[in-house]
Design a protein around this motif. Structure first.
Motif, PDB file in Angstrom:
ATOM      1  N   ARG A   1      52.097 -27.886  15.696  1.00  0.00           N
ATOM      2  CA  ARG A   1      53.380 -26.959  16.115  1.00  0.00           C
ATOM      3  C   ARG A   1      54.467 -26.733  14.671  1.00  0.00           C
ATOM      4  O   ARG A   1      54.816 -25.999  14.430  1.00  0.00           O
ATOM      5  CB  ARG A   1      53.753 -27.576  17.069  1.00  0.00           C
ATOM      6  N   ALA A   2      54.248 -27.822  14.194  1.00  0.00           N
ATOM      7  CA  ALA A   2      54.856 -27.777  12.184  1.00  0.00           C
ATOM      8  C   ALA A   2      53.888 -28.829  11.763  1.00  0.00           C
ATOM      9  O   ALA A   2      54.010 -29.337  11.678  1.00  0.00           O
ATOM     10  CB  ALA A   2      56.053 -28.651  12.822  1.00  0.00           C
ATOM     11  N   ILE A   3      54.201 -27.889   9.796  1.00  0.00           N
ATOM     12  CA  ILE A   3      53.871 -28.718   9.273  1.00  0.00           C
ATOM     13  C   ILE A   3      55.126 -29.340   7.977  1.00  0.00           C
ATOM     14  O   ILE A   3      56.263 -28.525   8.178  1.00  0.00           O
ATOM     15  CB  ILE A   3      53.651 -27.896   8.399  1.00  0.00           C
ATOM     16  N   ILE A   4      55.204 -31.109   7.643  1.00  0.00           N
ATOM     17  CA  ILE A   4      56.261 -31.835   7.447  1.00  0.00           C
ATOM     18  C   ILE A   4      56.120 -31.473   5.577  1.00  0.00           C
ATOM     19  O   ILE A   4      54.776 -32.529   5.121  1.00  0.00           O
ATOM     20  CB  ILE A   4      56.947 -32.587   7.371  1.00  0.00           C
TER      21      ILE A   4
ATOM     22  N   TYR B   1      48.342 -19.345  10.852  1.00  0.00           N
ATOM     23  CA  TYR B   1      47.851 -20.842  12.259  1.00  0.00           C
ATOM     24  C   TYR B   1      48.472 -21.443  13.279  1.00  0.00           C
ATOM     25  O   TYR B   1      49.024 -21.900  13.567  1.00  0.00           O
ATOM     26  CB  TYR B   1      47.618 -21.904  11.630  1.00  0.00           C
ATOM     27  N   ARG B   2      50.201 -20.728  13.094  1.00  0.00           N
ATOM     28  CA  ARG B   2      50.934 -20.319  14.126  1.00  0.00           C
ATOM     29  C   ARG B   2      51.996 -21.821  13.704  1.00  0.00           C
ATOM     30  O   ARG B   2      52.366 -21.993  15.919  1.00  0.00           O
ATOM     31  CB  ARG B   2      50.859 -20.381  15.719  1.00  0.00           C
ATOM     32  N   ALA B   3      52.061 -22.705  12.734  1.00  0.00           N
ATOM     33  CA  ALA B   3      52.993 -23.260  12.519  1.00  0.00           C
ATOM     34  C   ALA B   3      54.650 -23.588  12.099  1.00  0.00           C
ATOM     35  O   ALA B   3      54.346 -22.001  11.043  1.00  0.00           O
ATOM     36  CB  ALA B   3      51.790 -24.565  12.151  1.00  0.00           C
ATOM     37  N   ASP B   4      55.565 -23.635  12.526  1.00  0.00           N
ATOM     38  CA  ASP B   4      56.340 -23.684  11.519  1.00  0.00           C
ATOM     39  C   ASP B   4      56.145 -24.908   9.344  1.00  0.00           C
ATOM     40  O   ASP B   4      55.239 -25.246  10.664  1.00  0.00           O
ATOM     41  CB  ASP B   4      57.707 -24.145  12.606  1.00  0.00           C
TER      42      ASP B   4
END
Length: 355
Positions: free
Chosen positions: A200-203, A231-234
């Motif tokens: 759900r997220a990329i850091i 890709y529906r990721a924050d």
């Protein structure tokens, strides 16, 4: 840090291939200290399996002559114990679930003492209850691998991209030609396809391919942002000079350097594709190795059983890698110059700034 040095020295002693002088240089300690460590090790030898179960306090005790005794007791996964106990105060009930047999499991008093030691060892870092599928940490490895151009006899350096899912520690590694935006995007696409889903997220770190301007309110690279939206990721960049924000990928980069790059650095490669062919079996082996402190679990088994089904599904269409134009002025005869190439645009835009 001292306990980590002792543990590294102990691993060298177990391997038995390095001299006292080599260990002293690698650990930056006195050679007489290494001689004492070797004397203790020879009197009380252990193997890698036993060492992997030792807490840092037990490593210190091991090198304090006469104070350490090896035990075959089974240690629990302290990360899971902490997650269950955090804020609940039900440590005794957690121990009851852990305790099965007095010969293989610790009594409550010793269990509680070891848990307290573990908590102290974590006191210098922020503890994160990683949620399965919540985010992926990504970065480039500091180590590189050489690519030989046999036509001209020169060499270039392939960059090593690393991604890790913090909950399962599942790792992805791939070689790319450089750290530029296009390579950065392609590595992400390959990573999502390797995991078979999207967090759900990329850091990421604050490299230019991810962040145009860092700070309290970072400005994200527009092309990278478009990929994330596909890709529906924050995207949640790590704070500058705060490596603990992405501590798992920092740790994994070290593991990749030791278990993959070190094994490949003496080989000759003529393309990025050849490097990735060599990385694939080593990555599979790395993800299949038992996790330290987790009984009968590897990165792969933990990922397959507890995390993969919680990732978001891959989009139906693969993202098409591209780069957004930023503030390009249209010149006569209605062409925009970008990276030494001219692109046609509507003649009405002559003199305008486009992106």
């Amino acid at each position: 840090m001292e306990a980590e040095i002792k543990k590294f020295a102990l691993s060298k002693l177990i391997l038995g291939r390095a001299s006292n002088g080599e260990i002293a240089r690698q650990c930056n300690i006195a050679i007489n200290t290494v001689r004492r460590y070797r004397r203790i090790f020879n009197a009380n030898p252990i193997d890698f399996e036993q060492m992997s179960k030792m807490l840092y306090s037990e490593v210190d005790a091991y090198f304090t002559e006469g104070t350490w005794k090896h035990t075959n007791k089974i240690l629990p996964d302290w990360n899971d114990v902490h997650a269950l106990n955090k804020g609940s105060g039900y440590l005794y009930q957690i121990w009851e679930e852990y305790f099965l047999n007095s010969e293989t499991h610790y009594q409550y008093s010793r269990f509680a003492a070891l848990y307290k030691q573990w908590c102290k060892s974590q006191s210098h870092t922020i503890y994160h209850d990683h949620i399965p599928g919540e985010h992926v940490q990504v970065d480039f490895c500091g180590k590189t691998l050489k690519i030989i151009d046999y036509k001209v006899g020169s060499t270039t350096k392939a960059q090593i991209f690393v991604g890790v899912l913090p909950y399962s520690r599942m790792a992805f590694v791939t070689a790319v030609p450089d750290q530029k935006l296009m390579s950065w995007q392609r590595a992400h696409i390959q990573m999502f396809e390797y995991f078979g889903g999207v967090s759900r997220a990329i850091i990421p770190d604050n490299l230019k391919a991810a962040v145009t301007k860092s700070g309290k309110k970072p400005i994200l690279n527009l092309s990278y942002l478009k990929l994330a939206r596909h890709y529906r990721a924050d995207i949640e960049p790590a704070r500058p000079y705060k490596p603990k924000d992405k501590g798992l990928v920092e740790n994994t980069v070290g593991v990749v350097s030791r278990w993959i790059i070190w094994r490949l650095k003496r080989q000759n490669f003529f393309s990025v594709g050849e490097i990735n062919q060599a990385i694939a079996p080593l990555l599979m082996k790395l993800n299949s190795r038992g996790l330290k402190g987790r009984l009968n679990e590897s990165r792969w088994s933990r990922f397959a059983e507890k995390e993969r089904h919680l990732l978001q599904a891959l989009p139906k269409e693969r993202y098409e890698v591209g780069k957004w134009l930023n503030d390009v002025t249209v010149r006569e005869p209605y062409h925009a110059l970008f990276e030494n190439h001219y692109y046609s645009v509507p003649y009405q835009l002559v003199g305008d700034v486009v992106n």
